[in-house]
Scaffold this motif. Structure first.
Motif, short mmCIF file in Angstrom:
data_model
loop_
_atom_site.label_atom_id
_atom_site.label_comp_id
_atom_site.label_asym_id
_atom_site.label_seq_id
_atom_site.Cartn_x
_atom_site.Cartn_y
_atom_site.Cartn_z
N ASP A 289 0.82 -1.22 0.00
CA ASP A 289 0.00 0.00 0.00
C ASP A 289 0.85 1.26 0.00
O ASP A 289 0.34 2.34 -0.24
CB ASP A 289 -0.92 0.02 1.23
N ARG A 290 2.13 1.14 0.27
CA ARG A 290 3.02 2.30 0.32
C ARG A 290 3.29 2.88 -1.07
O ARG A 290 3.68 4.02 -1.18
CB ARG A 290 4.35 1.94 0.98
N VAL A 291 3.13 2.09 -2.11
CA VAL A 291 3.34 2.57 -3.47
C VAL A 291 1.96 2.81 -4.08
O VAL A 291 1.16 1.90 -4.22
CB VAL A 291 4.13 1.55 -4.33
N HIS A 292 1.70 4.07 -4.42
CA HIS A 292 0.39 4.44 -4.97
C HIS A 292 0.33 4.26 -6.49
O HIS A 292 -0.68 3.85 -7.03
CB HIS A 292 0.05 5.90 -4.63
N GLU A 293 1.44 4.61 -7.15
CA GLU A 293 1.43 4.53 -8.61
C GLU A 293 2.86 4.47 -9.12
O GLU A 293 3.76 5.12 -8.58
CB GLU A 293 0.74 5.76 -9.20
N THR A 294 3.05 3.70 -10.17
CA THR A 294 4.31 3.71 -10.91
C THR A 294 3.95 3.76 -12.39
O THR A 294 2.94 3.20 -12.80
CB THR A 294 5.15 2.44 -10.64
N LYS A 295 4.77 4.45 -13.13
CA LYS A 295 4.56 4.47 -14.57
C LYS A 295 5.90 4.69 -15.26
O LYS A 295 6.81 5.32 -14.71
CB LYS A 295 3.53 5.51 -14.98
N LEU A 296 5.98 4.15 -16.43
CA LEU A 296 7.17 4.31 -17.25
C LEU A 296 7.16 5.73 -17.80
O LEU A 296 6.24 6.12 -18.52
CB LEU A 296 7.16 3.27 -18.36
N HIS A 297 8.15 6.52 -17.44
CA HIS A 297 8.22 7.92 -17.83
C HIS A 297 8.98 8.09 -19.16
O HIS A 297 8.62 8.91 -19.98
CB HIS A 297 8.91 8.72 -16.71
N HIS A 298 10.04 7.30 -19.32
CA HIS A 298 10.88 7.38 -20.52
C HIS A 298 11.45 6.00 -20.82
O HIS A 298 11.89 5.30 -19.92
CB HIS A 298 12.03 8.38 -20.28
N HIS B 86 8.43 6.80 -13.01
CA HIS B 86 7.90 7.81 -12.10
C HIS B 86 7.17 7.07 -10.97
O HIS B 86 6.34 6.20 -11.24
CB HIS B 86 6.94 8.74 -12.83
N TRP B 87 7.50 7.39 -9.72
CA TRP B 87 6.92 6.73 -8.55
C TRP B 87 6.17 7.74 -7.70
O TRP B 87 6.62 8.88 -7.51
CB TRP B 87 8.02 6.12 -7.69
N THR B 88 5.03 7.30 -7.17
CA THR B 88 4.28 8.06 -6.18
C THR B 88 4.07 7.12 -4.99
O THR B 88 3.47 6.05 -5.14
CB THR B 88 2.91 8.53 -6.73
N CYS B 89 4.60 7.52 -3.82
CA CYS B 89 4.62 6.64 -2.64
C CYS B 89 4.23 7.42 -1.39
O CYS B 89 4.30 8.65 -1.37
CB CYS B 89 6.03 6.09 -2.42
N SER B 90 3.87 6.69 -0.33
CA SER B 90 3.67 7.29 0.99
C SER B 90 4.93 7.07 1.81
O SER B 90 5.29 5.93 2.11
CB SER B 90 2.49 6.63 1.72
N GLY C 15 4.40 9.59 6.14
CA GLY C 15 3.06 10.14 6.26
C GLY C 15 2.69 11.13 5.16
O GLY C 15 1.62 11.75 5.22
N LYS C 16 3.55 11.29 4.16
CA LYS C 16 3.28 12.22 3.07
C LYS C 16 3.38 11.50 1.73
O LYS C 16 4.16 10.56 1.58
CB LYS C 16 4.30 13.36 3.07
N VAL C 17 2.60 11.97 0.77
CA VAL C 17 2.72 11.46 -0.59
C VAL C 17 3.98 12.08 -1.18
O VAL C 17 4.18 13.29 -1.14
CB VAL C 17 1.48 11.80 -1.43
N THR C 18 4.85 11.23 -1.71
CA THR C 18 6.15 11.64 -2.22
C THR C 18 6.29 11.15 -3.66
O THR C 18 5.91 10.02 -3.96
CB THR C 18 7.28 11.04 -1.35
N THR C 19 6.86 11.99 -4.50
CA THR C 19 7.09 11.60 -5.89
C THR C 19 8.58 11.67 -6.21
O THR C 19 9.33 12.43 -5.60
CB THR C 19 6.34 12.52 -6.87
N CYS C 20 8.97 10.86 -7.16
CA CYS C 20 10.35 10.90 -7.66
C CYS C 20 10.41 10.14 -8.98
O CYS C 20 9.46 9.46 -9.36
CB CYS C 20 11.33 10.30 -6.66
N GLN C 21 11.54 10.26 -9.62
CA GLN C 21 11.83 9.44 -10.79
C GLN C 21 12.96 8.51 -10.42
O GLN C 21 13.74 8.79 -9.49
CB GLN C 21 12.19 10.32 -11.98
N GLU C 22 13.04 7.40 -11.14
CA GLU C 22 14.04 6.37 -10.80
C GLU C 22 14.58 5.76 -12.06
O GLU C 22 13.86 5.60 -13.05
CB GLU C 22 13.36 5.31 -9.91
N SER C 23 15.85 5.44 -12.03
CA SER C 23 16.48 4.67 -13.10
C SER C 23 17.41 3.65 -12.47
O SER C 23 17.87 3.82 -11.34
CB SER C 23 17.25 5.57 -14.07
N ILE C 24 17.68 2.59 -13.20
CA ILE C 24 18.58 1.55 -12.72
C ILE C 24 20.00 1.95 -13.09
O ILE C 24 20.29 2.21 -14.25
CB ILE C 24 18.22 0.18 -13.33
#
Length: 152
Positions: free
Chosen positions: A36-45, A57-61, A64-73
């Motif tokens: 439940d900690r991960v609200h949404e993930t999507k392929l950005h590029h 692109h990740w949207t997580c809790s 106690g706050k909704v946090t966004t970031c981008q991620e690459s391997i």
């Protein structure tokens, strides 16, 4: 001057190291369905979730706050079941110049595994606190995911 450091946590889990590594190396898109900690993930590029040049692109809790970031391997070390992720942009980019998550799945003799998470970070200035909320997020998410991997 900025604050830089490294924080690690090791979590004993019931699913095998192979199952854990397979999830993060080949099925990362499924993580949003396992905690439940991960609200949404999507392929950005890019066109493949597991290619080093792809950006997600990740949207997580977190904390106690909704946090966004981008991620690459950044790298995958299959023999050592280790993956290094680079997180940037979004809320992370407002606080940290460098933010890496290092995932490692370590076999245990009893059939389970140890999941080791390491956060390497460098804050944008000395006012930025170490990312302890991220360690709690990783701990809770790991527990959630382990339950699902046992059923698989």
């Amino acid at each position: 001057m900025s604050l830089a450091g490294k924080i690690s946590i090791e979590i004993g889990v019931h699913a095998s190291a192979a199952k854990w590594f397979n999830l993060f190396a080949t099925q990362l898109h499924d993580v949003q369905n396992l905690t439940d900690r991960v609200h949404e993930t999507k392929l950005h590029h890019g066109d493949d979730w597991h290619h080093n040049h792809s950006i997600k692109h990740w949207t997580c809790s977190i904390g106690g706050k909704v946090t966004t970031c981008q991620e690459s391997i950044e790298s995958v070390d299959e023999p050592n079941k280790t993956i290094i992720y680079k997180l940037f942009g979004g809320d992370i980019g407002h606080q940290y110049e460098v933010f890496k998550l290092i995932f490692q799945a370590i076999n245990e003799n009893y059939g389970g595994a140890i999941i080791k998470w390491t956060v390497e970070y460098e804050g944008i200035d000395e006012k930025v606190d170490p990312p302890y909320d991220y360690i709690e997020y990783l701990y809770t998410g790991t527990r959630d995911i382990d339950g699902h991997l046992l059923k698989a």
